[in-house]
Design an enzyme around this catalytic site. Structure first.
Site, PDB file in Angstrom:
ATOM      1  N   CYS A 284       0.810  -1.226   0.000  1.00 15.43           N
ATOM      2  CA  CYS A 284       0.000   0.000   0.000  1.00 15.43           C
ATOM      3  C   CYS A 284       0.841   1.273   0.000  1.00 15.43           C
ATOM      4  CB  CYS A 284      -0.900   0.043   1.221  1.00 15.43           C
ATOM      5  SG  CYS A 284      -1.907  -1.401   1.469  1.00 15.43           S
TER       6      CYS A 284
HETATM    7  O1  KQY Z   1      -4.143   0.882   0.818  1.00 14.34           O
HETATM    8  C1  KQY Z   1      -4.299   0.930   1.985  1.00 14.34           C
HETATM    9  N1  KQY Z   1      -4.415  -0.156   2.686  1.00 14.34           N
HETATM   10  C2  KQY Z   1      -4.369   2.225   2.622  1.00 14.34           C
HETATM   11  C3  KQY Z   1      -5.159   2.335   3.805  1.00 14.34           C
HETATM   12  C4  KQY Z   1      -5.338   3.756   4.171  1.00 14.34           C
HETATM   13  C5  KQY Z   1      -5.520   3.952   5.540  1.00 14.34           C
HETATM   14  C6  KQY Z   1      -5.702   5.358   5.925  1.00 14.34           C
HETATM   15  N2  KQY Z   1      -5.830   5.392   7.297  1.00 14.34           N
END
Ligand code: KQY
Length: 367
Positions: free
Chosen positions: A356
């Site tokens: 991510c």
């Molecule tokens: O791609 C992802 N798992 C991002 C999560 C974003 C979290 C923001 N608090």
């Protein structure tokens, strides 16, 4: 750099698989205190480990706010390129550009609209205007033209492609109310096919249990190479993850990819449930409009959220007995890449993991 109004697939461009050669990786430095505990200090240590590790294999660029520039420059290895870039948080996979290439050595990018995982319906913070400009700024740095989609919301973590016409996603995310609810499933599929040059979309129902992104696919399933996927798995039938993973397994087992191949599915065991501790929860600023981090909440922990680059795989680990199983599986599946395990609880506490926070820039190819 130009904003293009044509269609990438019609222009001869496709999104390559992540496992294809990269010219580099981008990340964003974490700092927001209502998402990262203790003002992001523990997370910055781990982001530094991830960036320094990736930089041993391919060029890495860290985008950093003005206020954190000196600190990031000081913490990161010399070989990490640090550039100043405003942002709302540090999820480069999701707000960054999706790069596409053709067979003649050209590269372009898709600049989707970003709305913090659901906008005013169930988004995770407000505002998100600086994040939405990140893809454009990457295109400037990379000197590539971009296809901007003002009316289509998408995060990079909600798709995986095999580079040969197949795309993996989840219904939970792409059909969620806070994204493109004005479009039908078929219309969404057409945008994906047009923009990424795929011809088969595989729709897994749900992502990892309690994933705040509305079930991004990059936490539950990813392509190792065309025809081969890893799927997050548990044998514990009392765990809510079991039914989700079982449904995905059954669905994928009965599907074929764009080339008509049956998929080889490798089960990747999740760690035991990981819950937010009292100390972790109390380190996060509570702000209206940002998802709270409550003691006892289960985090969306999965080894599938790993990042594949030139000669390496960066794998999140959690000090769990299943760490070793995940490492062994990846050694078997990627015999030519170094498996780099990184203890990643701090990234998980922010809502995601190594995949991510990274975004690849593919290398151009001439065929
Ligand atoms: O791609 C992802 N798992 C991002 C999560 C974003 C979290 C923001 N608090």
């Amino acid at each position: 750099m130009k904003k293009l109004n044509t269609i990438p697939s019609a222009d001869g461009f496709r999104m390559p698989g992540e496992f294809e050669r990269h010219s580099g990786t981008y990340m964003i430095w974490p700092e927001r205190p209502d998402n990262w505990r203790l003002g992001g200090k523990p997370a910055q240590q781990v982001f530094t480990k991830v960036a320094n590790a990736i930089g041993r294999f391919e060029p890495i660029t860290m985008c950093v706010s003005r206020g954190q520039y000196d600190n990031a420059r000081n913490m990161l290895a010399d070989y990490v390129k640090v550039v100043e870039m405003s942002n709302d948080d540090s999820w480069m996979r999701d707000c960054g550009a999706t790069f596409v290439i053709d067979d003649k050595g050209n590269k372009r990018a898709i600049d989707w609209t970003f709305n913090a995982w659901g906008g005013l319906v169930d988004g995770l913070y407000f505002p998100w205007d600086q994040d939405d400009k990140v893809a454009m700024k990457m295109c400037e740095l990379e000197q590539v033209d971009r296809y901007r989609l003002d009316d289509f919301i998408l995060e990079g973590g909600s798709i995986h492609v095999d580079g040969e016409g197949t795309l993996l996603t989840t219904e939970e995310c792409l059909l969620s109310e806070g994204r493109n609810s004005h479009l039908t499933k078929e219309e969404i599929e057409k945008v994906l096919c047009d923009m990424l040059n795929v011809s088969k979309v595989l729709w897994i129902k749900n992502g990892i249990y309690n994933d705040e992104t509305n079930g991004h696919v990059d936490n539950i399933c990813q392509f190792v190479k065309p025809g081969v996927v890893v799927l997050a798995w548990t044998d514990d039938e009392n765990d809510p993850q079991y039914a989700i993973s079982k449904a995905a397994y059954d669905y994928l087992s009965n599907e074929t990819d764009a080339k008509g191949r049956k998929l080889e599915i490798h089960k990747m065991y999740t760690p035991s449930p990981i819950l937010i501790t009292k100390g972790e929860s109390s380190g996060v600023d509570a702000v209206d409009g940002t998802l709270p981090r409550k003691e006892g909440d289960r985090l969306a922990a999965s080894y599938v959220n790993y990042y594949t680059g030139n000669g390496f795989v960066a794998l999140p680990i959690f000090n769990d007995p299943n760490d070793e199983k995940a490492i062994a599986l990846l050694k078997e599946l990627y015999p030519d890449r170094e498996i780099v395990p990184i203890y990643a609880r701090e990234i998980l506490l922010g809502g995601g993991n190594i995949h991510c926070i990274t975004q690849q820039v593919p290398d151009v190819q001439v065929k």
